[in-house]
Design a protein around this motif. Structure first.
Motif, PDB file in Angstrom:
ATOM      1  N   TYR A   9      -1.102   3.886  10.721  1.00 10.07           N
ATOM      2  CA  TYR A   9      -1.976   3.387   9.667  1.00 10.07           C
ATOM      3  C   TYR A   9      -1.472   2.055   9.122  1.00 10.07           C
ATOM      4  CZ  TYR A   9      -4.868   3.359   5.478  1.00 10.07           C
ATOM      5  OH  TYR A   9      -5.766   3.010   4.503  1.00 10.07           O
ATOM      6  N   GLY A  10      -2.403   1.136   8.988  1.00 12.58           N
ATOM      7  CA  GLY A  10      -2.107  -0.149   8.359  1.00 12.58           C
ATOM      8  C   GLY A  10      -3.245  -0.528   7.436  1.00 12.58           C
ATOM      9  N   THR A  11      -3.008  -1.444   6.534  1.00  6.13           N
ATOM     10  CA  THR A  11      -4.050  -1.803   5.575  1.00  6.13           C
ATOM     11  C   THR A  11      -5.221  -2.519   6.246  1.00  6.13           C
ATOM     12  OG1 THR A  11      -2.827  -3.807   5.017  1.00  6.13           O
ATOM     13  CG2 THR A  11      -2.519  -1.903   3.573  1.00  6.13           C
ATOM     14  N   GLN A  60      11.654   2.134   4.847  1.00 10.07           N
ATOM     15  CA  GLN A  60      12.596   1.018   4.932  1.00 10.07           C
ATOM     16  C   GLN A  60      13.862   1.518   5.635  1.00 10.07           C
ATOM     17  OE1 GLN A  60      11.561  -1.883   3.900  1.00 10.07           O
ATOM     18  NE2 GLN A  60       9.781  -1.194   2.759  1.00 10.07           N
ATOM     19  N   LYS A  61      14.745   0.610   5.958  1.00  8.82           N
ATOM     20  CA  LYS A  61      15.998   0.996   6.606  1.00  8.82           C
ATOM     21  C   LYS A  61      16.805   1.975   5.761  1.00  8.82           C
ATOM     22  CE  LYS A  61      16.582  -3.130   9.379  1.00  8.82           C
ATOM     23  NZ  LYS A  61      17.333  -4.361   9.604  1.00  8.82           N
ATOM     24  N   HIS A  65      10.280   4.684   0.961  1.00 12.41           N
ATOM     25  CA  HIS A  65       8.949   4.399   1.497  1.00 12.41           C
ATOM     26  C   HIS A  65       8.628   2.917   1.411  1.00 12.41           C
ATOM     27  CE1 HIS A  65       7.602   8.468   2.221  1.00 12.41           C
ATOM     28  NE2 HIS A  65       8.140   8.827   1.057  1.00 12.41           N
ATOM     29  N   SER A  66       7.866   2.435   2.377  1.00 10.81           N
ATOM     30  CA  SER A  66       7.437   1.042   2.340  1.00 10.81           C
ATOM     31  C   SER A  66       6.213   0.904   1.439  1.00 10.81           C
ATOM     32  CB  SER A  66       7.134   0.535   3.752  1.00 10.81           C
ATOM     33  OG  SER A  66       5.939   1.095   4.217  1.00 10.81           O
ATOM     34  N   ARG A  67       5.794  -0.326   1.216  1.00 12.82           N
ATOM     35  CA  ARG A  67       4.684  -0.606   0.293  1.00 12.82           C
ATOM     36  C   ARG A  67       3.364   0.022   0.729  1.00 12.82           C
ATOM     37  NH1 ARG A  67       6.646  -6.508   0.526  1.00 12.82           N
ATOM     38  NH2 ARG A  67       5.622  -6.222   2.488  1.00 12.82           N
ATOM     39  N   GLN A  73      -1.341   7.376   1.229  1.00 13.96           N
ATOM     40  CA  GLN A  73      -1.613   8.556   0.409  1.00 13.96           C
ATOM     41  C   GLN A  73      -3.091   8.633   0.030  1.00 13.96           C
ATOM     42  OE1 GLN A  73       0.281  11.212  -0.227  1.00 13.96           O
ATOM     43  NE2 GLN A  73       1.847  10.271   1.056  1.00 13.96           N
ATOM     44  N   LYS A  74      -3.699   7.499  -0.293  1.00 15.76           N
ATOM     45  CA  LYS A  74      -5.140   7.470  -0.592  1.00 15.76           C
ATOM     46  C   LYS A  74      -5.939   7.890   0.640  1.00 15.76           C
ATOM     47  CE  LYS A  74      -4.767   3.799  -4.026  1.00 15.76           C
ATOM     48  NZ  LYS A  74      -4.984   2.377  -4.278  1.00 15.76           N
TER      49      LYS A  74
END
Length: 137
Positions: A9-11, A60-61, A65-67, A73-74
């Motif tokens: 998933y990506g924006t 992240q390393k 969680h990343s941004r 979640q939405k």
């Protein structure tokens, strides 16, 4: 048996991979614009039986969680409302984009082809799915 699907998933775009019906082989399916993802999945689920959907969990390393997690979640809420019968499993997707890019280099794709971000997303979904299949056996 039914297929297993993985989503990177990506924006903007979401890479999608699926197994064969015997759940042996993972293959890239496509990359779709994220805004049309639910519609794409409705069509796909009408044609193909899917028993589980894996959704990448970007971290992240340091393990935080990343941004993009808030957007995921939405999406997961909307997914669960639309497809309440389908279980979702989250999978760590750290380094899948780097692995996908290296896969493209190793397979001999030219530089211009390696700049195709949609292909990277699809390969990343395939890596998430293959990792899950390997962990099952």
């Amino acid at each position: 048996m039914a297929r297993i699907m993985a989503l990177d998933y990506g924006t903007k775009r979401t890479g999608i991979a699926v197994t064969d019906e015997l759940q042996i082989i993972s293959s890239g399916l496509t990359t779709v614009e994220t805004k049309t993802l639910i519609s794409f999945l409705k069509d796909y689920f009408e044609k193909e039986k899917v028993e589980l959907v894996l959704v990448g969990e970007p971290k992240q390393k340091d393990g935080t969680h990343s941004r993009v997690e808030e957007d995921i979640q939405k999406f997961l809420g909307k997914f669960s409302e639309t497809f309440p019968q389908l279980p979702i499993l989250r999978r760590d997707e750290r380094f899948t984009s780097k692995m996908a890019f290296q896969t493209m280099i190793d397979s001999g794709l030219k530089k211009k082809q390696r700049q195709n971000k949609a292909l990277i997303d699809e390969i990343s979904a395939t890596i998430i799915l293959q990792d899950y299949l390997s962990s099952k056996s």
